[in-house]
Design a protein around this motif. Sequence first.
Motif, PDB file in Angstrom:
ATOM      1  N   VAL A 125       5.398  15.408   1.698  1.00 50.82           N
ATOM      2  CA  VAL A 125       4.073  15.419   2.332  1.00 50.82           C
ATOM      3  C   VAL A 125       3.464  14.020   2.274  1.00 50.82           C
ATOM      4  CG1 VAL A 125       1.702  16.265   2.091  1.00 50.82           C
ATOM      5  CG2 VAL A 125       3.621  17.873   1.993  1.00 50.82           C
ATOM      6  N   ALA A 126       3.554  13.355   1.112  1.00 55.32           N
ATOM      7  CA  ALA A 126       2.984  12.008   0.963  1.00 55.32           C
ATOM      8  C   ALA A 126       3.662  11.014   1.898  1.00 55.32           C
ATOM      9  CB  ALA A 126       3.096  11.543  -0.490  1.00 55.32           C
ATOM     10  N   VAL A 127       4.990  11.082   2.000  1.00 56.90           N
ATOM     11  CA  VAL A 127       5.730  10.178   2.896  1.00 56.90           C
ATOM     12  C   VAL A 127       5.343  10.454   4.342  1.00 56.90           C
ATOM     13  CG1 VAL A 127       8.032   9.606   3.794  1.00 56.90           C
ATOM     14  CG2 VAL A 127       7.666   9.810   1.323  1.00 56.90           C
ATOM     15  N   ARG A 128       5.318  11.724   4.702  1.00 56.71           N
ATOM     16  CA  ARG A 128       4.993  12.088   6.083  1.00 56.71           C
ATOM     17  C   ARG A 128       3.585  11.626   6.446  1.00 56.71           C
ATOM     18  NH1 ARG A 128       7.204  14.386   9.765  1.00 56.71           N
ATOM     19  NH2 ARG A 128       8.920  15.269   8.581  1.00 56.71           N
ATOM     20  N   LEU A 169       3.403   7.645   6.534  1.00 54.86           N
ATOM     21  CA  LEU A 169       4.247   6.897   7.461  1.00 54.86           C
ATOM     22  C   LEU A 169       4.460   7.625   8.786  1.00 54.86           C
ATOM     23  CD1 LEU A 169       6.059   4.343   7.762  1.00 54.86           C
ATOM     24  CD2 LEU A 169       7.919   5.705   6.807  1.00 54.86           C
ATOM     25  N   PHE A 170       5.180   8.723   8.761  1.00 56.20           N
ATOM     26  CA  PHE A 170       5.654   9.327  10.004  1.00 56.20           C
ATOM     27  C   PHE A 170       4.557   9.956  10.855  1.00 56.20           C
ATOM     28  CE2 PHE A 170       9.441   9.111   7.331  1.00 56.20           C
ATOM     29  CZ  PHE A 170      10.223   8.327   8.162  1.00 56.20           C
ATOM     30  N   ASP A 171       3.522  10.517  10.231  1.00 59.57           N
ATOM     31  CA  ASP A 171       2.439  11.106  11.016  1.00 59.57           C
ATOM     32  C   ASP A 171       1.601  10.055  11.738  1.00 59.57           C
ATOM     33  OD1 ASP A 171       3.290  13.576  10.195  1.00 59.57           O
ATOM     34  OD2 ASP A 171       1.630  13.933   8.801  1.00 59.57           O
ATOM     35  N   LEU A 176       0.825  -1.214   0.000  1.00 59.57           N
ATOM     36  CA  LEU A 176       0.000   0.000   0.000  1.00 59.57           C
ATOM     37  C   LEU A 176       0.856   1.260   0.000  1.00 59.57           C
ATOM     38  CD1 LEU A 176      -2.771  -1.056   2.551  1.00 59.57           C
ATOM     39  CD2 LEU A 176      -3.052  -0.688   0.076  1.00 59.57           C
ATOM     40  N   LEU A 177       1.940   1.268   0.752  1.00 58.81           N
ATOM     41  CA  LEU A 177       2.820   2.436   0.811  1.00 58.81           C
ATOM     42  C   LEU A 177       3.457   2.699  -0.549  1.00 58.81           C
ATOM     43  CD1 LEU A 177       4.216   4.694   2.400  1.00 58.81           C
ATOM     44  CD2 LEU A 177       5.963   3.018   3.065  1.00 58.81           C
TER      45      LEU A 177
END
Length: 162
Positions: A120-123, A126-128, A24-25
Amino acid sequence: MTEPRWLSDEEQRVWRSYLHATTLLEDHLDRQLQRDAGMPHIYYGLLVKLSQAPRRRMRMTELAKDAKITRSRLSHAVARLEKNGWVSREDCPSDKRGQFAALTDEGYEVLRRTAPGHVVAVRQALFDRLSPEQVEQLGGIMRTLAEGLQPSDPNADLPWLR
């Protein structure tokens, strides 16, 4: 032949969750980059690697190794990036068979414009979703996996050496 050490029910759940999440990522990041820059995630990664290299260029064999892809797949990707005007190939003066991939000014500009949306997409993906402790744990887990999977045998059958 001995019986394999089968995964426990919990290990099976973790394994399937890992596969589901990473699929999904990767799809999420691919769609964002296709939408914003008309390129797949793998091409974006190649542009990033070139942008960070001295003089924004790398030998093709080193780029394949860093990207963990076959030289054939890299050659196809670079051909597409060349067609877009984002990368150029340069002959290697010290090795007649060697070539460099070089990030063009146009490619650098595409990367500069695309990077904020990608971050923004990665954050968001994943990270958020993780606490600072989980981020630290995930980093440790990924380093452990990478170190254990990185072959130390110089004769290992690695895709980027084919």
